[in-house]
Design a protein around this motif. Structure first.
Motif, short mmCIF file in Angstrom:
data_model
loop_
_atom_site.label_atom_id
_atom_site.label_comp_id
_atom_site.label_asym_id
_atom_site.label_seq_id
_atom_site.Cartn_x
_atom_site.Cartn_y
_atom_site.Cartn_z
N GLU A 182 0.83 -1.21 0.00
CA GLU A 182 0.00 0.00 0.00
C GLU A 182 0.86 1.26 0.00
OE1 GLU A 182 -2.42 -0.35 3.46
OE2 GLU A 182 -3.72 -1.87 2.58
N ILE A 183 1.90 1.24 0.81
CA ILE A 183 2.80 2.39 0.88
C ILE A 183 3.49 2.59 -0.47
CG2 ILE A 183 4.85 3.34 1.99
CD1 ILE A 183 4.06 1.76 4.50
N ALA A 184 3.95 1.50 -1.07
CA ALA A 184 4.62 1.58 -2.38
C ALA A 184 3.68 2.13 -3.44
CB ALA A 184 5.13 0.20 -2.78
N LYS A 185 2.43 1.72 -3.37
CA LYS A 185 1.44 2.21 -4.35
C LYS A 185 1.24 3.71 -4.19
CE LYS A 185 -3.32 1.52 -5.83
NZ LYS A 185 -4.60 0.88 -5.52
N ASP A 186 1.15 4.19 -2.94
CA ASP A 186 0.95 5.62 -2.69
C ASP A 186 2.12 6.47 -3.18
OD1 ASP A 186 -1.50 5.17 -1.58
OD2 ASP A 186 -0.90 5.56 0.49
N TYR A 187 3.33 5.94 -3.06
CA TYR A 187 4.51 6.71 -3.44
C TYR A 187 5.08 6.29 -4.79
CZ TYR A 187 4.07 8.37 1.27
OH TYR A 187 3.57 8.93 2.42
N MET A 188 4.33 5.52 -5.53
CA MET A 188 4.67 5.08 -6.88
C MET A 188 6.08 4.50 -6.96
SD MET A 188 2.84 8.01 -9.13
CE MET A 188 3.11 9.41 -8.07
N THR A 189 6.31 3.51 -6.13
CA THR A 189 7.59 2.82 -6.12
C THR A 189 7.32 1.34 -5.82
OG1 THR A 189 9.84 2.87 -5.25
CG2 THR A 189 8.07 3.32 -3.69
N SER A 190 8.35 0.56 -5.74
CA SER A 190 8.18 -0.87 -5.50
C SER A 190 8.22 -1.17 -4.00
CB SER A 190 9.27 -1.65 -6.21
OG SER A 190 10.51 -1.43 -5.57
N PRO A 191 7.55 -2.25 -3.59
CA PRO A 191 7.63 -2.65 -2.18
C PRO A 191 9.06 -2.91 -1.71
CG PRO A 191 5.84 -3.82 -3.26
CD PRO A 191 6.60 -3.09 -4.33
N ALA A 192 9.91 -3.37 -2.61
CA ALA A 192 11.32 -3.63 -2.25
C ALA A 192 12.03 -2.32 -1.87
CB ALA A 192 12.04 -4.31 -3.40
N LYS A 193 11.76 -1.25 -2.62
CA LYS A 193 12.37 0.05 -2.31
C LYS A 193 11.83 0.59 -0.98
CE LYS A 193 13.71 1.57 -6.87
NZ LYS A 193 13.59 2.57 -7.91
N ILE A 194 10.54 0.37 -0.73
CA ILE A 194 9.96 0.80 0.55
C ILE A 194 10.61 0.03 1.69
CG2 ILE A 194 7.85 0.78 1.95
CD1 ILE A 194 7.93 3.05 -0.10
N ARG A 195 10.82 -1.27 1.50
CA ARG A 195 11.45 -2.09 2.53
C ARG A 195 12.86 -1.57 2.82
NH1 ARG A 195 9.39 -6.36 1.14
NH2 ARG A 195 10.65 -6.88 -0.67
N ILE A 196 13.59 -1.21 1.78
CA ILE A 196 14.95 -0.68 1.94
C ILE A 196 14.91 0.66 2.67
CG2 ILE A 196 16.93 0.28 0.69
CD1 ILE A 196 16.39 -1.93 -1.44
N LYS A 197 13.99 1.54 2.27
CA LYS A 197 13.87 2.84 2.94
C LYS A 197 13.48 2.67 4.40
CE LYS A 197 12.99 5.79 -1.02
NZ LYS A 197 12.15 6.78 -1.66
N MET A 198 12.58 1.71 4.66
CA MET A 198 12.16 1.47 6.04
C MET A 198 13.34 0.98 6.88
SD MET A 198 8.95 -0.74 7.53
CE MET A 198 8.93 -1.68 6.07
#
Length: 158
Positions: free
Chosen positions: A112-128
């Motif tokens: 859901e976060i990746a969809k909101d910020y137009m990126t991949s879940p993998a990039k969100i996981r790395i940022k987190m």
């Protein structure tokens, strides 16, 4: 009253800074004070002395410490502003800082976060992972700085 580590002592000080004392009427009941030797005013004074030491820390460390113990949105925004990379979207920084302050639990799925910020879940996981690491580093640094300054209050009955 006795504290076993710096983190609990800091938590006490930050909680006491937000506490206002109120007299209550009692109807024939007896409750023993948790800290019979220290008055409420003395506890407030002790908390203020600890806060003076906390507020002498660098802003980044101070923000991480206050955000962890209070989960206050102002402290979370300060963490997002001071610690996390400015290249990230500000609302993402706030969401990650809030997640860290609330026990490193995210409210939404990474998808859901990746969809909101137009990126991949993998990039969100790395940022987190990076966000939690950066904030935790500042938090631990603040505790390491405070430990020698507050050592006389730790494990000493007050």
């Amino acid at each position: 009253m006795q504290f076993t580590n710096t983190n609990s002592l800091v938590g006490f000080a930050l909680q006491m800074s937000e506490t206002s004392f109120v007299k209550t009427q009692r109807f024939g009941e007896y409750t023993q004070s948790a800290w019979p030797k220290i008055s409420q005013l003395d506890r407030k004074v002790l908390a203020n002395e600890i806060l003076l030491i906390i507020y002498s820390l660098p802003k980044k460390e101070q923000a991480a410490l206050v955000a962890f113990h209070t989960q206050d949105i102002r402290a979370i925004k300060e963490v997002a502003t001071l610690i996390l990379p400015r290249s990230w979207d500000f609302s993402l920084r706030i969401e990650l800082a809030r997640s860290w302050a609330c026990g490193q639990k995210i409210e939404r799925s990474q998808k859901e976060i990746a969809k909101d910020y137009m990126t991949s879940p993998a990039k969100i996981r790395i940022k987190m992972r990076d966000a939690f690491s950066l904030i935790s580093e500042n938090f631990n640094q603040s505790l390491n700085t405070l430990e020698p300054l507050l050592s006389e209050l730790i494990n000493t009955p007050l």
